[in-house]
Design an enzyme around this catalytic site. Structure first.
Site, PDB file in Angstrom:
ATOM      1  N   ASP A 132      34.515  45.032  39.251  1.00 35.11           N
ATOM      2  CA  ASP A 132      34.280  43.691  39.910  1.00 35.11           C
ATOM      3  C   ASP A 132      33.188  43.966  40.614  1.00 35.11           C
ATOM      4  O   ASP A 132      33.367  44.766  41.405  1.00 35.11           O
ATOM      5  CB  ASP A 132      35.527  42.986  40.409  1.00 35.11           C
ATOM      6  CG  ASP A 132      36.490  42.441  39.485  1.00 35.11           C
ATOM      7  OD1 ASP A 132      36.472  42.518  38.163  1.00 35.11           O
ATOM      8  OD2 ASP A 132      37.320  41.419  39.963  1.00 35.11           O
ATOM      9  N   ASP A 160      32.205  37.986  42.120  1.00 30.35           N
ATOM     10  CA  ASP A 160      33.113  38.697  41.355  1.00 30.35           C
ATOM     11  C   ASP A 160      32.557  39.259  40.309  1.00 30.35           C
ATOM     12  O   ASP A 160      32.716  40.361  39.905  1.00 30.35           O
ATOM     13  CB  ASP A 160      34.438  38.215  40.868  1.00 30.35           C
ATOM     14  CG  ASP A 160      35.379  37.738  42.249  1.00 30.35           C
ATOM     15  OD1 ASP A 160      34.905  38.215  43.431  1.00 30.35           O
ATOM     16  OD2 ASP A 160      36.193  37.046  42.119  1.00 30.35           O
TER      17      ASP A 160
END
Length: 366
Positions: free
Chosen positions: A196, A122
């Site tokens: 992300d 992420d």
């Protein structure tokens, strides 16, 4: 097919796609994890059927440590996963364990705690020999990348490029207070670039980026300008009311094959796929029972697989239909139990890893 030599064999960091032979990987850690605090951005990422239940949990427990028995349960499956990686010849590295159950703040907001260092996918994006720190939209994840700083410094000292995208302010202007759940709206605005890394699928010179609740168009534009003309960013949208991360929706497997989520069709296929010989392979549904807790939040986590090369792929052990489909498509599935990781830490094999080095060179597949 165009190829550009890059002396890949001598680079400590080298990744151009999701399928070249994997040589080194960072695997997430569970220790120090806490429940992320409730926030509008988190609400937007939760399936609508479970917002009230999940919201109550995170309002009550946000910023507090995860129970040790939960960590121990997931750790057993994580150990099995690491063992498989090592048996397949992959070097495994781990982040520093940081206590996330501590309050912090900026000049404009505060958070009672962080999240975890379980999902390196992420917060970090590897493109070529460069590691980029992502400007994440969750306030609770503002300092999460610090868990990886010792590793990043080591890779930098050994020759890798290390970049941090502009650190976002994450003030109230970034979040639309009038946002309503639908597949045409997003909780994040365009006042600053956020993304992300798990919203990016790498396919050589072409990177597919999902517009999601945590990745905006400004973020995709920043990434395109940063990477320059050697790469093409394709910002895409899917029919999804709560989009979060592309790796359970659009999953490149190897040159010519992409695993897709039948419940989340792409709104507009990038022009590079027109007149190309890429096949879109529709994934079978999960074997999870319909009465599984928060079923709709987990029903597609079996797509969160990890390619070890063009054939070997690590996949959830209990997902027999997907395993058989992968065999039929010419792959060699390696089963591993991992459902507890998805249940408690919202991540599968892809989320729990960051591929640092894959043996291959930068190519154009279109």
């Amino acid at each position: 097919m165009k190829t550009k030599p890059n002396n890949a064999s001598s680079r400590i960091v080298n990744c151009h796609n999701e399928w070249d032979p994997l040589e080194e990987v960072i695997v997430g850690s569970l220790e120090g994890a806490c429940y992320p605090p409730w926030h509008l951005c988190l609400e937007a990422s939760i399936h609508g059927n479970y917002v009230q239940e999940v919201g109550e949990t995170h309002r009550l427990l946000g910023g507090t440590p995860r129970p040790q028995e939960q960590i121990d349960t997931v750790q057993k499956q994580l150990n099995e996963f690491v063992h498989i990686l090592e048996q397949e010849g992959v070097t495994v590295r781990f982040p520093e364990n940081i206590n996330q159950a501590r309050p912090f703040s900026s000049m404009e907001w505060s958070s009672p705690g962080g999240n975890a260092q379980a999902n390196p996918r992420d917060s970090l994006l590897v493109v070529g020999d460069e590691i980029i720190e992502a400007p994440m939209a969750y306030r609770s994840r503002f300092f999460e990348v610090y868990s990886y700083r010792e590793l990043l410094q080591e890779y930098f000292e050994k020759g890798a490029q290390w970049t941090a995208a502009p650190r976002p302010r994450l003030n109230d202007d970034l979040y639309d207070p009038y946002w309503q759940r639908s597949n045409d709206t997003y909780v994040t605005t365009e006042v600053e670039p956020v993304w992300d890394a798990a919203d990016v699928a790498r396919m050589g010179r072409d990177l597919i980026v999902q517009r999601s609740q945590v990745t905006n168009a400004f973020g995709a534009n920043w990434l395109q300008r940063h990477l320059g003309d050697s790469y093409r960013i394709h910002l895409v949208e899917f029919e999804d009311d709560d989009p979060l991360h592309i790796d359970t929706t659009f999953v490149p497997l190897c040159p010519g094959k992409i695993l897709i989520n039948p419940d989340r069709p792409i709104k507009k296929l990038p022009s590079i796929f027109r007149n190309s010989d890429w096949s879109l392979l529709e994934a079978p549904r999960t074997t999870l029972p319909g009465n599984y807790p928060a079923y709709h939040s987990y029903e597609w986590y079996h797509l969160n697989i990890l390619m070890l090369d063009h054939e070997r792929v690590i996949v959830e052990k209990e997902e027999e239909p997907l395993i058989q489909s992968l065999v039929d498509w010419g792959f060699n599935p390696i089963p591993c139990s991992f459902r507890n990781a998805a249940k408690y830490y919202a991540g599968g094999f892809h989320c729990f890893t960051l591929d640092i080095r894959r043996r291959g060179e930068l190519q154009s597949y279109f």
